[in-house]
Structure formats: structure tokens, C-alpha cells
Design an enzyme around this catalytic site. Structure first.
Site, PDB file in Angstrom:
ATOM      1  N   ASN A  94      -6.862 -14.128   0.042  1.00  0.00           N
ATOM      2  CA  ASN A  94      -7.229 -14.534  -1.313  1.00  0.00           C
ATOM      3  C   ASN A  94      -6.763 -15.955  -1.628  1.00  0.00           C
ATOM      4  O   ASN A  94      -6.465 -16.272  -2.779  1.00  0.00           O
ATOM      5  CB  ASN A  94      -6.658 -13.528  -2.332  1.00  0.00           C
ATOM      6  CG  ASN A  94      -6.967 -12.090  -1.948  1.00  0.00           C
ATOM      7  OD1 ASN A  94      -8.131 -11.737  -1.796  1.00  0.00           O
ATOM      8  ND2 ASN A  94      -5.940 -11.269  -1.748  1.00  0.00           N
ATOM      9  N   TYR A 133       0.850  -1.197   0.000  1.00  0.00           N
ATOM     10  CA  TYR A 133       0.000   0.000   0.000  1.00  0.00           C
ATOM     11  C   TYR A 133       0.887   1.250   0.000  1.00  0.00           C
ATOM     12  O   TYR A 133       1.734   1.435   0.869  1.00  0.00           O
ATOM     13  CB  TYR A 133      -0.936   0.035   1.211  1.00  0.00           C
ATOM     14  CG  TYR A 133      -1.970  -1.073   1.284  1.00  0.00           C
ATOM     15  CD1 TYR A 133      -2.090  -2.054   0.288  1.00  0.00           C
ATOM     16  CD2 TYR A 133      -2.851  -1.146   2.356  1.00  0.00           C
ATOM     17  CE1 TYR A 133      -3.045  -3.058   0.372  1.00  0.00           C
ATOM     18  CE2 TYR A 133      -3.818  -2.147   2.448  1.00  0.00           C
ATOM     19  CZ  TYR A 133      -3.900  -3.103   1.454  1.00  0.00           C
ATOM     20  OH  TYR A 133      -4.845  -4.097   1.551  1.00  0.00           O
ATOM     21  N   HIS A 163      -0.070 -11.920   1.112  1.00  0.00           N
ATOM     22  CA  HIS A 163      -1.081 -11.076   0.460  1.00  0.00           C
ATOM     23  C   HIS A 163      -1.826 -11.819  -0.652  1.00  0.00           C
ATOM     24  O   HIS A 163      -2.996 -11.563  -0.909  1.00  0.00           O
ATOM     25  CB  HIS A 163      -0.404  -9.816  -0.105  1.00  0.00           C
ATOM     26  CG  HIS A 163      -1.311  -8.636  -0.199  1.00  0.00           C
ATOM     27  ND1 HIS A 163      -0.887  -7.350  -0.021  1.00  0.00           N
ATOM     28  CD2 HIS A 163      -2.637  -8.534  -0.444  1.00  0.00           C
ATOM     29  CE1 HIS A 163      -1.914  -6.515  -0.164  1.00  0.00           C
ATOM     30  NE2 HIS A 163      -2.980  -7.215  -0.418  1.00  0.00           N
TER      31      HIS A 163
HETATM   32  N1  LIG Z   1      -6.115  -8.529   1.262  1.00  0.00           N
HETATM   33  C1  LIG Z   1      -6.456  -7.913   0.144  1.00  0.00           C
HETATM   34  O1  LIG Z   1      -6.131  -8.372  -0.946  1.00  0.00           O
HETATM   35  C2  LIG Z   1      -7.252  -6.649   0.231  1.00  0.00           C
HETATM   36  C3  LIG Z   1      -7.792  -6.089  -0.940  1.00  0.00           C
HETATM   37  C4  LIG Z   1      -8.525  -4.916  -0.822  1.00  0.00           C
HETATM   38  C5  LIG Z   1      -8.708  -4.333   0.422  1.00  0.00           C
HETATM   39  N2  LIG Z   1      -8.150  -4.884   1.546  1.00  0.00           N
HETATM   40  C6  LIG Z   1      -8.300  -4.254   2.878  1.00  0.00           C
HETATM   41  O2  LIG Z   1      -9.685  -4.085   3.139  1.00  0.00           O
HETATM   42  C7  LIG Z   1      -9.949  -2.713   3.426  1.00  0.00           C
HETATM   43  C8  LIG Z   1     -11.365  -2.345   3.003  1.00  0.00           C
HETATM   44  O3  LIG Z   1     -11.522  -2.433   1.592  1.00  0.00           O
HETATM   45  P1  LIG Z   1     -11.535  -1.146   0.614  1.00  0.00           P
HETATM   46  O4  LIG Z   1     -10.825  -0.019   1.253  1.00  0.00           O
HETATM   47  O5  LIG Z   1     -11.030  -1.602  -0.678  1.00  0.00           O
HETATM   48  O6  LIG Z   1     -13.095  -0.867   0.442  1.00  0.00           O
HETATM   49  P2  LIG Z   1     -14.250  -0.320   1.420  1.00  0.00           P
HETATM   50  O7  LIG Z   1     -13.746  -0.180   2.801  1.00  0.00           O
HETATM   51  O8  LIG Z   1     -15.437  -1.162   1.172  1.00  0.00           O
HETATM   52  O9  LIG Z   1     -14.559   1.112   0.794  1.00  0.00           O
HETATM   53  C9  LIG Z   1     -13.657   2.171   0.951  1.00  0.00           C
HETATM   54  C10 LIG Z   1     -14.177   3.378   0.158  1.00  0.00           C
HETATM   55  O10 LIG Z   1     -15.482   3.712   0.615  1.00  0.00           O
HETATM   56  C11 LIG Z   1     -15.519   5.052   1.113  1.00  0.00           C
HETATM   57  N3  LIG Z   1     -16.372   4.986   2.300  1.00  0.00           N
HETATM   58  C12 LIG Z   1     -16.136   4.309   3.445  1.00  0.00           C
HETATM   59  N4  LIG Z   1     -17.163   4.419   4.297  1.00  0.00           N
HETATM   60  C13 LIG Z   1     -18.083   5.179   3.670  1.00  0.00           C
HETATM   61  C14 LIG Z   1     -19.377   5.649   4.043  1.00  0.00           C
HETATM   62  N5  LIG Z   1     -19.933   5.370   5.242  1.00  0.00           N
HETATM   63  N6  LIG Z   1     -20.065   6.419   3.159  1.00  0.00           N
HETATM   64  C15 LIG Z   1     -19.522   6.732   1.953  1.00  0.00           C
HETATM   65  N7  LIG Z   1     -18.312   6.315   1.554  1.00  0.00           N
HETATM   66  C16 LIG Z   1     -17.595   5.550   2.407  1.00  0.00           C
HETATM   67  C17 LIG Z   1     -14.080   5.424   1.400  1.00  0.00           C
HETATM   68  O11 LIG Z   1     -13.832   6.797   1.165  1.00  0.00           O
HETATM   69  P3  LIG Z   1     -13.554   7.855   2.367  1.00  0.00           P
HETATM   70  O12 LIG Z   1     -12.242   7.513   2.994  1.00  0.00           O
HETATM   71  O13 LIG Z   1     -13.570   9.153   1.687  1.00  0.00           O
HETATM   72  O14 LIG Z   1     -14.727   7.694   3.351  1.00  0.00           O
HETATM   73  C18 LIG Z   1     -13.343   4.599   0.351  1.00  0.00           C
HETATM   74  O15 LIG Z   1     -13.333   5.270  -0.892  1.00  0.00           O
HETATM   75  C19 LIG Z   1      -8.836  -1.983   2.661  1.00  0.00           C
HETATM   76  O16 LIG Z   1      -8.692  -0.637   3.046  1.00  0.00           O
HETATM   77  C20 LIG Z   1      -7.653  -2.870   2.956  1.00  0.00           C
HETATM   78  O17 LIG Z   1      -7.129  -2.616   4.243  1.00  0.00           O
HETATM   79  C21 LIG Z   1      -7.442  -6.047   1.462  1.00  0.00           C
END
Ligand SMILES: NC(=O)c1ccc[n+]([C@@H]2O[C@H](COP(=O)([O-])OP(=O)(O)OC[C@H]3O[C@@H](n4cnc5c(N)ncnc54)[C@H](OP(=O)(O)O)[C@@H]3O)[C@@H](O)[C@H]2O)c1
Length: 307
Positions: free
Chosen positions: A156, A66, A125
Site C-alpha cells: 500500500n 491477522y 504492511h
Molecule cells: N497487504 C494488505 O494490506 C492486504 C490487504 C488485504 C488482503 N491481503 C492479502 O491478500 C489476500 C487476498 O485478499 P482477500 O482475502 O481480502 O480477498 P479475496 O482473496 O479476493 O477473497 C477472499 C474471499 O473470497 C472467498 N472466495 C475465494 N475464492 C472463491 C471462489 N472461487 N468462489 C467463491 N468464493 C471464493 C473466500 O471465502 P472461502 O474461504 O469460504 O472460499 C473469502 O471470503 C488476503 O487473504 C491477504 O493475504 C493483503
């Protein structure tokens, strides 16, 4: 926003006794994407991580890729003002770092950026066929024995590769992080959710709020769960339960045994909204109807399929 007062985030417990909060803080896109960015947003993201911990988030999820390491630096800055023992800190080794030697140096670099001498959870990862899992397990066994990582996880991974790694690994694998939400159903379809119960690990659902299929045939569907009018089945339930769309989606995601989730937000109001999603349960009828009727549904992740 409904329910902005956070009291505490509930936990789930494995048969092994390990317990973790149903919701953790994600950090993807803080400090860059796969590339580092240094912008005024960095200071806001550090403050957002500190604020989340003050609010009651204790599980923080990051990764060496990241922001090409910069995200870990931001987490490290935030952790300076936080009691380390109160945080469950997770990071991930990239696919190219799976040999024992590379794992050890990748972990040292992560620890240095995070400003800590141990991780609570260290993940692979993604699966890679380039390093035999037996060799990777040796590396993880050594880091675990040295106390530098308290727990081991994968991301994954298919059930078969998780089982293969476990065969060589001394500590129990405690988590598989997977793409799972109302739209992306691969962990259900492949039996991962049942496998997790059987083998006693958490399924940690990443990207619970972004239901868009972005890599699909043009034009991509750009809808996210918080967008008004995008998903009528969610909105009907939001009205019925007095919750927001986001809260219905998070409740659905974590309603099954062993499933936890992560949400990234740099905004206090959104962190509060997510944290307040667990003081109710969807009735079994509503849960089943939402699972069945939600559209669109995809059998495989559009981002990182299980491998
Ligand atoms: N292991 C893996 O391969 C893998 C892959 C992807 C993700 N991850 C982990 O999982 C975490 C979560 O997934 P993600 O970040 O991809 O997706 P997510 O948490 O589902 O969505 C994040 C997005 O949604 C917005 N958001 C969050 N809460 C909100 C709300 N209440 N209302 C409106 N918008 C909102 C955030 O923007 P704002 O900050 O502007 O609110 C951001 O753009 C990641 O951050 C990472 O740590 C792991």
C-alpha cells in the site's frame, strides 16, 4: 466448476532473475480478523493451507496483525507437514513496529509463531509517517544481512514512498502489495504498474475477487465476482472462454506485466478454481473492453489507499 485440475501455477520473473508464481495463497480471515478467534474452523484452515501446498500453491501470504498473530500460528502448524524450502513465505510488520528495534522483535515473534527461522519476504504492511523511512531501512538492512529475511517488500505504498525507502535500503524492494482488481483501479491511475516495470518489482494484487465497495455510503454494494448475475461483462467472457467468473477476474488481474495476485480460500474447490485461471489469456480486445466497460470502477481503494 470449470478447470478444476491443477497442474502448475505459472510464474513471472523480474529482470533481477527472481521468479514468483502468479497466484499465492492469502490467509486474511483464517484464525480471526484483527482479533484472534479459536474455533473448530482453525483445524479446517490448517488443512486448507496444507491442501493448497499439495495442490501446487507455493507462495503463502500472512501478517502479524491477522488474527492478532493467530493466523501465523495456523500457517506454522500447516508448515510442519510441508518442506519449508518449497514454500515462499511472506509476512508483514504492522505500522507501529517500524523502528529497527521493534522490527527485530516483531520479526522474532512472527518467526516463532510460524515455526521457522527465516521469511522469504518481509513487508511493511502500510506506510507510516511516524518512523522515518531511513530508520526503518536500517532495521530492514540488518534483518536482511542476518539472513532472517530473504527479500523486502512494502504494501500500500505510493511510488514516491517506495522510492524513498529504496534510497536507504540495501536489498532491492521486490514487491508492493496493493488493492487492485476490476473495480479498484488506483494502481493503474497512479502509474504504479508502469513504475513497477521501470523499478523491477512485482505488484501483488490483494482482494482480486471482492469487488464490493463496503465502506461507501449506505447501502453498501455487496456483490462479489463469483455471484451469478452481478457482473454481466464478466459473465459474457466466462461463457466465451469456458471459464468461471472468478477465473476471468484473475486472468484480467494478472494479464499485465509484473502483476501477481493472492486469493484466500479455505475450500479446496475454490483453491482449485483459482489455480486453474492461468491456462488461457484474454485476447487484447477482450482485455481492453473488460477494463473499459466493467462497472463499478473506483479510482481509490475503499480499504487502504496508496500512501
Ligand atoms: N497487504 C494488505 O494490506 C492486504 C490487504 C488485504 C488482503 N491481503 C492479502 O491478500 C489476500 C487476498 O485478499 P482477500 O482475502 O481480502 O480477498 P479475496 O482473496 O479476493 O477473497 C477472499 C474471499 O473470497 C472467498 N472466495 C475465494 N475464492 C472463491 C471462489 N472461487 N468462489 C467463491 N468464493 C471464493 C473466500 O471465502 P472461502 O474461504 O469460504 O472460499 C473469502 O471470503 C488476503 O487473504 C491477504 O493475504 C493483503
Amino acid at each position: 466448476v470449470a478447470g478444476t485440475e491443477v497442474t502448475s501455477i505459472p510464474t513471472k520473473q523480474l529482470r533481477s532473475g527472481l521468479s514468483l508464481p502468479v497466484l499465492g495463497l492469502g490467509t486474511w480471515l483464517m484464525g480471526g480478523d484483527a482479533m484472534r478467534t479459536d474455533t473448530p474452523q482453525d483445524a479446517l484452515d490448517v488443512r486448507a493451507i496444507e491442501g493448497a501446498v499439495e495442490m501446487g500453491y507455493s507462495h503463502i501470504d500472512t501478517a502479524e496483525i491477522y488474527g492478532a498473530g493467530h493466523t501465523e500460528e495456523l500457517v506454522g502448524q500447516a508448515l510442519k507437514s510441508v518442506d519449508r524450502s518449497k514454500v515462499f513465505l511472506a509476512s508483514k510488520a504492522k505500522q507501529g513496529n517500524h523502528t529497527p528495534q521493534l522490527l527485530a522483535s516483531a520479526l522474532e515473534a512472527s518467526l516463532r509463531r510460524l515455526g521457522t527461522d527465516y521469511l522469504d519476504l518481509y513487508y511493511l504492511h502500510r506506510y507510516t509517517p511516524n518512523t522515518p523511512l531511513e530508520e526503518t531501512a536500517e532495521g530492514l538492512n540488518a534483518l536482511h544481512a542476518a539472513g532472517k529475511i530473504k527479500h523486502v517488500g512494502v504494501c500500500n505504498f505510493s511510488a514516491a514512498h517506495l522510492d524513498e525507502l529504496q534510497h536507504y535500503l540495501k536489498p532491492r524492494i521486490i514487491a508492493n502489495q496493493v488493492h487492485y482488481n476490476l473495480a479498484f483501479r488506483e494502481p493503474e491511475r497512479t502509474g504504479m504498474l508502469t513504475h513497477a516495470i521501470e523499478k523491477d518489482y512485482f505488484v501483488i494484487a490483494w482482494r482480486p475477487l471482492r469487488l464490493a465497495k463496503r465502506n461507501a455510503d449506505a447501502p453498501p454494494v455487496e456483490h462479489n465476482v463469483w455471484e451469478s448475475g452481478a457482473f454481466p461483462t464478466i459473465e459474457t467472457l466466462a461463457k466465451k472462454y469456458g471459464k468461471t467468473n472468478v477465473q476471468i477476474a484473475l486472468a484480467w488481474t494478472t494479464q499485465q506485466p509484473n502483476v501477481l495476485t493472492l486469493v484466500k480460500s479455505s475450500r479446496t474447490v475454490a483453491q482449485q478454481e483459482a489455480a486453474a485461471a492461468f491456462d488461457f489469456k484474454l485476447s487484447p480486445e477482450d482485455y481492453t473492453a473488460l477494463s473499459r466497460d466493467f462497472t463499478p470502477q473506483y479510482p481509490v481503494s475503499d480499504t487502504i489507499p496508496l500512501e
